[in-house]
Design a protein around this motif. Structure first.
Motif, PDB file in Angstrom:
ATOM      1  N   LEU A  62       0.197  -5.933   1.479  1.00  0.00           N
ATOM      2  CA  LEU A  62       0.856  -5.737   0.187  1.00  0.00           C
ATOM      3  C   LEU A  62       0.249  -4.561  -0.566  1.00  0.00           C
ATOM      4  O   LEU A  62       0.977  -3.751  -1.165  1.00  0.00           O
ATOM      5  CB  LEU A  62       0.757  -7.011  -0.654  1.00  0.00           C
ATOM      6  N   ALA A  63      -1.074  -4.439  -0.525  1.00  0.00           N
ATOM      7  CA  ALA A  63      -1.718  -3.303  -1.196  1.00  0.00           C
ATOM      8  C   ALA A  63      -1.245  -1.991  -0.589  1.00  0.00           C
ATOM      9  O   ALA A  63      -1.028  -1.005  -1.314  1.00  0.00           O
ATOM     10  CB  ALA A  63      -3.239  -3.421  -1.095  1.00  0.00           C
ATOM     11  N   GLY A  64      -1.067  -1.954   0.728  1.00  0.00           N
ATOM     12  CA  GLY A  64      -0.582  -0.746   1.369  1.00  0.00           C
ATOM     13  C   GLY A  64       0.821  -0.375   0.913  1.00  0.00           C
ATOM     14  O   GLY A  64       1.128   0.801   0.694  1.00  0.00           O
ATOM     15  N   LEU A  65       1.675  -1.381   0.731  1.00  0.00           N
ATOM     16  CA  LEU A  65       3.033  -1.115   0.266  1.00  0.00           C
ATOM     17  C   LEU A  65       3.034  -0.638  -1.184  1.00  0.00           C
ATOM     18  O   LEU A  65       3.789   0.282  -1.549  1.00  0.00           O
ATOM     19  CB  LEU A  65       3.886  -2.378   0.398  1.00  0.00           C
TER      20      LEU A  65
ATOM     21  N   ALA B 220       4.448 -11.545  -6.337  1.00  0.00           N
ATOM     22  CA  ALA B 220       3.687 -10.729  -5.383  1.00  0.00           C
ATOM     23  C   ALA B 220       3.492  -9.311  -5.897  1.00  0.00           C
ATOM     24  O   ALA B 220       2.378  -8.759  -5.850  1.00  0.00           O
ATOM     25  CB  ALA B 220       4.398 -10.712  -4.034  1.00  0.00           C
ATOM     26  N   LEU B 221       4.560  -8.712  -6.429  1.00  0.00           N
ATOM     27  CA  LEU B 221       4.485  -7.317  -6.852  1.00  0.00           C
ATOM     28  C   LEU B 221       3.653  -7.124  -8.112  1.00  0.00           C
ATOM     29  O   LEU B 221       3.165  -6.017  -8.368  1.00  0.00           O
ATOM     30  CB  LEU B 221       5.901  -6.768  -7.071  1.00  0.00           C
ATOM     31  N   SER B 222       3.476  -8.176  -8.883  1.00  0.00           N
ATOM     32  CA  SER B 222       2.660  -8.063 -10.097  1.00  0.00           C
ATOM     33  C   SER B 222       1.220  -8.507  -9.870  1.00  0.00           C
ATOM     34  O   SER B 222       0.425  -8.533 -10.808  1.00  0.00           O
ATOM     35  CB  SER B 222       3.281  -8.905 -11.221  1.00  0.00           C
TER      36      SER B 222
ATOM     37  N   GLY C  79       4.972   7.702  -3.653  1.00  0.00           N
ATOM     38  CA  GLY C  79       6.337   8.201  -3.481  1.00  0.00           C
ATOM     39  C   GLY C  79       6.899   8.049  -2.084  1.00  0.00           C
ATOM     40  O   GLY C  79       7.982   8.572  -1.793  1.00  0.00           O
ATOM     41  N   ARG C  80       6.208   7.325  -1.196  1.00  0.00           N
ATOM     42  CA  ARG C  80       6.733   7.135   0.161  1.00  0.00           C
ATOM     43  C   ARG C  80       7.775   6.011   0.203  1.00  0.00           C
ATOM     44  O   ARG C  80       8.540   5.914   1.157  1.00  0.00           O
ATOM     45  CB  ARG C  80       5.586   6.829   1.133  1.00  0.00           C
ATOM     46  N   LEU C  81       7.776   5.145  -0.790  1.00  0.00           N
ATOM     47  CA  LEU C  81       8.789   4.109  -0.950  1.00  0.00           C
ATOM     48  C   LEU C  81       9.337   4.186  -2.360  1.00  0.00           C
ATOM     49  O   LEU C  81       8.570   4.408  -3.310  1.00  0.00           O
ATOM     50  CB  LEU C  81       8.188   2.706  -0.735  1.00  0.00           C
ATOM     51  N   ASP C  82      10.653   3.993  -2.516  1.00  0.00           N
ATOM     52  CA  ASP C  82      11.168   3.885  -3.876  1.00  0.00           C
ATOM     53  C   ASP C  82      11.122   2.419  -4.307  1.00  0.00           C
ATOM     54  O   ASP C  82      10.722   1.530  -3.527  1.00  0.00           O
ATOM     55  CB  ASP C  82      12.566   4.491  -3.999  1.00  0.00           C
ATOM     56  N   ALA C  83      11.521   2.129  -5.534  1.00  0.00           N
ATOM     57  CA  ALA C  83      11.372   0.779  -6.085  1.00  0.00           C
ATOM     58  C   ALA C  83      12.169  -0.244  -5.282  1.00  0.00           C
ATOM     59  O   ALA C  83      11.679  -1.341  -4.980  1.00  0.00           O
ATOM     60  CB  ALA C  83      11.801   0.766  -7.547  1.00  0.00           C
ATOM     61  N   ASP C  84      13.410   0.092  -4.921  1.00  0.00           N
ATOM     62  CA  ASP C  84      14.225  -0.845  -4.145  1.00  0.00           C
ATOM     63  C   ASP C  84      13.654  -1.066  -2.756  1.00  0.00           C
ATOM     64  O   ASP C  84      13.665  -2.199  -2.234  1.00  0.00           O
ATOM     65  CB  ASP C  84      15.664  -0.328  -4.023  1.00  0.00           C
ATOM     66  N   GLU C  85      13.128  -0.024  -2.136  1.00  0.00           N
ATOM     67  CA  GLU C  85      12.539  -0.171  -0.808  1.00  0.00           C
ATOM     68  C   GLU C  85      11.307  -1.062  -0.849  1.00  0.00           C
ATOM     69  O   GLU C  85      11.090  -1.887   0.051  1.00  0.00           O
ATOM     70  CB  GLU C  85      12.194   1.205  -0.241  1.00  0.00           C
ATOM     71  N   LEU C  86      10.484  -0.910  -1.884  1.00  0.00           N
ATOM     72  CA  LEU C  86       9.301  -1.761  -2.012  1.00  0.00           C
ATOM     73  C   LEU C  86       9.707  -3.225  -2.122  1.00  0.00           C
ATOM     74  O   LEU C  86       9.193  -4.087  -1.395  1.00  0.00           O
ATOM     75  CB  LEU C  86       8.489  -1.338  -3.235  1.00  0.00           C
TER      76      LEU C  86
ATOM     77  N   ALA D 196       1.922 -16.235   3.939  1.00  0.00           N
ATOM     78  CA  ALA D 196       1.335 -16.128   2.598  1.00  0.00           C
ATOM     79  C   ALA D 196      -0.051 -15.499   2.645  1.00  0.00           C
ATOM     80  O   ALA D 196      -0.423 -14.733   1.748  1.00  0.00           O
ATOM     81  CB  ALA D 196       1.266 -17.506   1.950  1.00  0.00           C
ATOM     82  N   GLU D 197      -0.823 -15.786   3.690  1.00  0.00           N
ATOM     83  CA  GLU D 197      -2.150 -15.190   3.805  1.00  0.00           C
ATOM     84  C   GLU D 197      -2.079 -13.759   4.317  1.00  0.00           C
ATOM     85  O   GLU D 197      -2.931 -12.934   3.991  1.00  0.00           O
ATOM     86  CB  GLU D 197      -3.016 -16.046   4.733  1.00  0.00           C
ATOM     87  N   LEU D 198      -1.070 -13.465   5.111  1.00  0.00           N
ATOM     88  CA  LEU D 198      -0.939 -12.121   5.664  1.00  0.00           C
ATOM     89  C   LEU D 198      -0.638 -11.100   4.584  1.00  0.00           C
ATOM     90  O   LEU D 198      -1.192  -9.998   4.574  1.00  0.00           O
ATOM     91  CB  LEU D 198       0.182 -12.120   6.706  1.00  0.00           C
ATOM     92  N   LEU D 199       0.239 -11.436   3.644  1.00  0.00           N
ATOM     93  CA  LEU D 199       0.685 -10.420   2.678  1.00  0.00           C
ATOM     94  C   LEU D 199      -0.434  -9.903   1.770  1.00  0.00           C
ATOM     95  O   LEU D 199      -0.566  -8.663   1.670  1.00  0.00           O
ATOM     96  CB  LEU D 199       1.871 -10.983   1.885  1.00  0.00           C
ATOM     97  N   PRO D 200      -1.208 -10.630   1.015  1.00  0.00           N
ATOM     98  CA  PRO D 200      -1.126 -12.064   0.750  1.00  0.00           C
ATOM     99  C   PRO D 200      -0.343 -12.336  -0.526  1.00  0.00           C
ATOM    100  O   PRO D 200      -0.176 -11.453  -1.367  1.00  0.00           O
ATOM    101  CB  PRO D 200      -2.589 -12.439   0.555  1.00  0.00           C
ATOM    102  N   LEU D 201       0.122 -13.579  -0.665  1.00  0.00           N
ATOM    103  CA  LEU D 201       0.743 -14.016  -1.908  1.00  0.00           C
ATOM    104  C   LEU D 201      -0.310 -14.586  -2.848  1.00  0.00           C
ATOM    105  O   LEU D 201      -1.247 -15.241  -2.389  1.00  0.00           O
ATOM    106  CB  LEU D 201       1.779 -15.114  -1.628  1.00  0.00           C
ATOM    107  N   PRO D 202      -0.166 -14.382  -4.168  1.00  0.00           N
ATOM    108  CA  PRO D 202      -1.038 -15.071  -5.112  1.00  0.00           C
ATOM    109  C   PRO D 202      -0.779 -16.569  -5.083  1.00  0.00           C
ATOM    110  O   PRO D 202       0.269 -17.025  -4.596  1.00  0.00           O
ATOM    111  CB  PRO D 202      -0.659 -14.462  -6.467  1.00  0.00           C
ATOM    112  N   ALA D 203      -1.717 -17.349  -5.608  1.00  0.00           N
ATOM    113  CA  ALA D 203      -1.672 -18.807  -5.466  1.00  0.00           C
ATOM    114  C   ALA D 203      -0.385 -19.412  -6.013  1.00  0.00           C
ATOM    115  O   ALA D 203       0.217 -20.286  -5.377  1.00  0.00           O
ATOM    116  CB  ALA D 203      -2.884 -19.431  -6.153  1.00  0.00           C
ATOM    117  N   ASP D 204       0.071 -18.966  -7.189  1.00  0.00           N
ATOM    118  CA  ASP D 204       1.268 -19.571  -7.763  1.00  0.00           C
ATOM    119  C   ASP D 204       2.496 -19.291  -6.896  1.00  0.00           C
ATOM    120  O   ASP D 204       3.369 -20.153  -6.721  1.00  0.00           O
ATOM    121  CB  ASP D 204       1.490 -19.077  -9.189  1.00  0.00           C
TER     122      ASP D 204
END
Length: 380
Positions: free
Chosen positions: A199-202, A188-190, A209-216, A143-151
């Motif tokens: 996560l910011a890098g992804l 996470a994505l929102s 355009g290096r990843l499409d929506a499904d890949e992300l 969770a800290e690596l990605l990171p995930l928001p608190a909720d």
């Protein structure tokens, strides 16, 4: 047809059955617990070679559909590394590789150790080191690596608890928690992650355009959920074998070899009819690489069923090999070592009780279900 590998053989005590198959030959036709058949590859040389064999594909579109192909995920979650072949596999791996270099992960060790220390310090009395420590530590680190928001962190912790803190055989399968997975990924994505985060890098890669929506979406699923159970089992087995040990570097490797947290690698599909290990396989058949069997192959490892904490070299395959080595392999090793170090620092005389170890797992995973220890008298 070889006798079916039952859930009890595969999840709880697979090694005797695998040793019999390995002695008979490197490749066997089996019935899987889910019903469809597959080829099981049991010897080290063939398993290791198949990790880099371009004649075999990972994407299930290359299956003819009659063999076992694993759990079918929705397309939004299935475009990840374990279901990708070059050039997509190369492109996806490139997006996360900078976050998982050995140097960068080792630099995270103090952060991981701090989390492990906090969790270890909260323990007292008679505890289950799996349910009260090993299940929680990877949740916090991931969770800290990605990171995930608190909720999403709270939901992620609840998901992990529901998945693994149960009597073996009664726990839900990951596929049964799909709604929770979608909620966590959506949160996470929102979110608005720190600019230098994974996560910011992804998200940036998607915008460029290096990843499409499904890949992300699939990559976030992969980072959160594919590794989690592997890390829990690695930590649990390390606590079983290494509390109080001074041989942590080689000891962690030996834990991974003897108690592989994943019994099988992702399925492979031959692109053409061919022969492997003297057995003819057809295009589209499913090959399952038995990491558990390869790691105990007498042709490679002396005393293969014994725990030898200073074993060196130790070329086990528990976390993959070559271009298909798990990107989180170094992180898994760091978490396992930090867990043992933190428990020893906070509870220097802690050791598992003499209660028999029960094992949790399914067709793919394997690890202690519980590990009882009494910490009260020895806490600093």
């Amino acid at each position: 047809m070889t006798d079916a590998l039952t859930v009890s053989e595969t999840a709880h005590e697979p090694f005797a059955s695998l040793a019999e198959l390995r002695a008979q030959g490197p490749v066997h036709r089996i019935d899987t617990p889910d019903g469809p058949p597959a080829w099981l590859v049991t010897r080290y040389a063939e398993v290791r070679a198949l990790f880099g064999d371009s004649r075999f594909a990972l994407h299930r579109e290359h299956s003819h559909g009659r063999d076992f192909t694993g759990f079918d995920l929705p397309p939004q979650l299935d475009a990840h590394l374990l279901n990708s072949d070059p050039p997509r596999h190369t492109r996806l791996r490139r997006e996360i590789a900078p976050s998982f270099t050995a140097q960068r992960v080792r630099a995270m060790s103090p952060q991981v150790r701090a989390v492990a220390d906090e969790l270890a310090a909260s323990l007292s009395g008679e505890v289950d080191l799996v349910g009260e420590f090993a299940v929680l530590l990877p949740v916090r680190v991931i969770a800290e690596l990605l990171p995930l928001p608190a909720d999403a962190r709270d939901t992620f912790a609840g998901w992990a608890d529901s998945l693994l803190r149960h009597t073996p055989g009664a726990e839900p399968r990951a596929r049964d928690t799909m709604d929770d997975m979608r909620r966590i990924i959506g949160s996470a994505l929102s979110s608005d992650p720190p600019a230098d985060s994974l996560l910011a890098g992804l998200l940036t890669a998607r915008g460029a355009g290096r990843l499409d929506a499904d890949e992300l979406t699939s990559m976030v699923f992969y980072l959160l959920f594919v590794w989690y159970e592997i890390m829990v089992h690695a930590v649990s087995s390390a606590m079983l074998r290494l509390l109080g040990s001074e041989r942590l570097d080689t000891g962690v490797e030996e834990v991974l070899r003897l108690h592989p947290p994943q019994l099988l690698a992702a399925p492979r599909y031959p692109l053409h009819d061919l022969e492997i290990g003297g057995v003819s396989v057809r295009a589209g058949d499913t090959l399952l690489l038995s990491l558990a069997s390869a790691n105990r192959d007498e042709r490679v490892f002396s005393e293969p069923s014994e725990f030898v904490p200073d074993r060196n070299p130790n070329p086990h395959l528990s976390l993959g090999h070559g271009t298909h080595a798990c990107p989180a392999s170094t992180l898994t090793r760091v978490i396992a070592r930090c867990a043992v170090e933190a428990l020893h620092a906070q509870h220097p005389h802690a050791a598992p009780t003499s209660a028999p170890v029960t094992w949790r797992g399914n067709f793919r995973h394997h690890g202690p279900a519980a590990l009882r220890a009494n910490l009260t008298r020895h806490k600093r």
